[in-house]
Write an enzyme that holds these catalytic residues in place. Structure first.
Site, PDB file in Angstrom:
ATOM      1  N   PHE A  84      -1.305  -0.711  -4.349  1.00 55.23           N
ATOM      2  CA  PHE A  84      -2.471   0.324  -4.221  1.00 55.23           C
ATOM      3  C   PHE A  84      -1.779   1.498  -4.027  1.00 55.23           C
ATOM      4  O   PHE A  84      -1.023   1.882  -3.232  1.00 55.23           O
ATOM      5  CB  PHE A  84      -3.375  -0.020  -3.033  1.00 55.23           C
ATOM      6  CG  PHE A  84      -4.214  -1.275  -3.152  1.00 55.23           C
ATOM      7  CD1 PHE A  84      -5.432  -1.356  -3.770  1.00 55.23           C
ATOM      8  CD2 PHE A  84      -3.812  -2.321  -2.357  1.00 55.23           C
ATOM      9  CE1 PHE A  84      -6.040  -2.812  -3.822  1.00 55.23           C
ATOM     10  CE2 PHE A  84      -4.516  -3.803  -2.372  1.00 55.23           C
ATOM     11  CZ  PHE A  84      -5.691  -3.593  -2.949  1.00 55.23           C
TER      12      PHE A  84
ATOM     13  N   PHE B 184       0.805  -1.172   0.014  1.00 55.23           N
ATOM     14  CA  PHE B 184       0.266  -0.194  -0.007  1.00 55.23           C
ATOM     15  C   PHE B 184       0.943   1.146   0.084  1.00 55.23           C
ATOM     16  O   PHE B 184       1.875   1.272   0.741  1.00 55.23           O
ATOM     17  CB  PHE B 184      -0.910   0.092   1.208  1.00 55.23           C
ATOM     18  CG  PHE B 184      -1.942  -1.052   1.493  1.00 55.23           C
ATOM     19  CD1 PHE B 184      -3.313  -0.908   0.928  1.00 55.23           C
ATOM     20  CD2 PHE B 184      -1.426  -2.339   2.012  1.00 55.23           C
ATOM     21  CE1 PHE B 184      -4.212  -1.917   1.198  1.00 55.23           C
ATOM     22  CE2 PHE B 184      -2.701  -3.180   2.301  1.00 55.23           C
ATOM     23  CZ  PHE B 184      -3.659  -2.804   2.008  1.00 55.23           C
ATOM     24  N   ASP B 185       0.376   2.320  -0.648  1.00 56.48           N
ATOM     25  CA  ASP B 185       0.919   3.649  -0.275  1.00 56.48           C
ATOM     26  C   ASP B 185       0.104   4.184   0.747  1.00 56.48           C
ATOM     27  O   ASP B 185      -0.580   3.427   1.375  1.00 56.48           O
ATOM     28  CB  ASP B 185       0.540   4.374  -1.764  1.00 56.48           C
ATOM     29  CG  ASP B 185       0.996   5.785  -1.324  1.00 56.48           C
ATOM     30  OD1 ASP B 185       1.954   6.161  -0.689  1.00 56.48           O
ATOM     31  OD2 ASP B 185       0.190   6.787  -2.156  1.00 56.48           O
ATOM     32  N   PHE B 186       0.683   5.119   1.296  1.00 62.73           N
ATOM     33  CA  PHE B 186       0.134   5.449   2.832  1.00 62.73           C
ATOM     34  C   PHE B 186      -0.960   6.723   2.409  1.00 62.73           C
ATOM     35  O   PHE B 186      -2.109   6.499   2.637  1.00 62.73           O
ATOM     36  CB  PHE B 186       1.361   6.053   3.694  1.00 62.73           C
ATOM     37  CG  PHE B 186       0.545   6.327   5.103  1.00 62.73           C
ATOM     38  CD1 PHE B 186       0.152   5.388   5.857  1.00 62.73           C
ATOM     39  CD2 PHE B 186       0.555   7.633   5.487  1.00 62.73           C
ATOM     40  CE1 PHE B 186      -0.305   5.407   7.102  1.00 62.73           C
ATOM     41  CE2 PHE B 186       0.132   7.942   6.710  1.00 62.73           C
ATOM     42  CZ  PHE B 186      -0.381   6.746   7.638  1.00 62.73           C
TER      43      PHE B 186
END
Length: 326
Positions: free
Chosen positions: A281, A161-163
């Site tokens: 993502f 994941f991106d944050f």
């Protein structure tokens, strides 16, 4: 008793995310619905090839074995097909031995309004309009980016994941975009101990963390030789001092991810090429342009930057055309 979805990780996906529909969609676009219906019937017993999210879904479904009597994961098909043309998809699911038995067929209607009714933590589709509609309604969704990938052997599932704009809102990103890097760093340092506001995929991460806890309990109580299969990574453009807020946010949420990469502008694709997630993502297409040729990538079109890009694109191309990707 009714089948309760509330305590499970529920993924809803369009057939366009699970399978490669390039040929059948070309028939629909070029020849129309009648020809498409005839084509699907002629090829009804020909299994569809795996699509972008196939490896992620197959490996995720394998984790149902942690509790076969009360599986922690449910995957639902949400399709714009009608039941007749959707039969090929269901037969393909059976051919690939995917534990997907529940499906919704909507004959051209968008499936995203059913996300809350089915307790879905992630809706995946190749249809940008369906995904944008879901995001606008505040529902967790992502558009799979076009790509073709080799299916590796093994059962480990790696999710990245991106944050900002994915697990959290884009509050901090908006400060960076409007006020610059210095203001952004001052804000993040001042709010280092303040958990970031939950974003659209926070519940997905939370439920993946619950499954990791099930794996650990299974290893401790039932099978000491069991090796946990699910690994979760955060891959973000944040660096020090902004990294601290990520850590405190995870602590507040009760989550420990396996890996975190605070890259500070370093090319994410170079790191992701080593991590090799089965799904990644991100909210920014500039990052996904590089990753989508390497690994299954999903655009989460949330936040200020995406609203700006959508507005600009609408001006450039005029009215949005209906896209029939399923």
């Amino acid at each position: 008793m009714p089948y309760d979805l509330s305590n499970r990780l529920v993924i809803g996906l369009a057939s366009s995310a699970l399978f490669d529909l390039a040929d059948s969609d070309a028939v629909f676009v070029q020849q129309g619905e009648a020809a498409y219906r005839a084509y699907q019937r002629r090829h009804e017993n020909e299994p569809l090839a795996p699509g972008v999210a196939f490896a992620f879904i197959k490996r995720l479904l394998a984790l149902r074995e942690l509790d076969p009597l009360d599986p922690p994961i449910e995957v639902l098909l949400l399709s714009r097909n009608d039941p007749d043309t959707g039969l090929r998809v269901m037969k393909s699911i059976e051919h690939h031995q995917l534990a997907i038995s529940r499906a919704v067929f909507l004959q051209g209607r968008s499936p995203y309004p059913f996300i809350p009714a089915l307790n879905i933590s992630l809706f995946l589709s190749a249809n940008p309009d369906d995904v944008r509609g879901a995001i606008a309604a505040g529902y967790p969704a992502g558009q799979v980016m076009e790509g073709h990938y080799e299916l590796e052997q093994g059962d480990e599932l790696r999710v990245a994941f991106d944050f900002d704009g994915v697990l959290t809102t884009d509050e901090s990103e908006s400060i960076y975009q409007t006020q610059g890097i210095d203001a952004y760093h001052r804000h993040e340092r001042a709010h280092a101990l303040v958990p970031a506001e939950r974003g659209l995929l926070a519940d997905l991460l939370q439920r993946l963390s619950t499954i990791q806890a099930l794996e650990r309990r299974h290893q401790e109580r039932s099978d000491s030789a069991y090796v946990p299969k699910l690994r979760v990574s955060i891959v973000t453009a944040r660096d020090a001092p902004a990294h601290e807020r990520v850590i405190h946010t995870m602590r507040e949420w009760g989550i420990t991810v396996n890996e975190a990469f605070f890259l500070g502008g370093v090319d994410k694709s170079a790191v992701l090429k080593v991590v090799k997630p089965h799904i990644f993502f991100d909210d920014q297409t500039s990052h996904l342009a590089a990753t989508s040729s390497l690994l299954p990538s999903v655009h989460v079109p949330f936040g200020r930057l995406n609203r700006m890009k959508t507005s600009e694109a609408d001006v450039d191309r005029g009215p949005v055309q209906d896209d029939e990707a399923r």
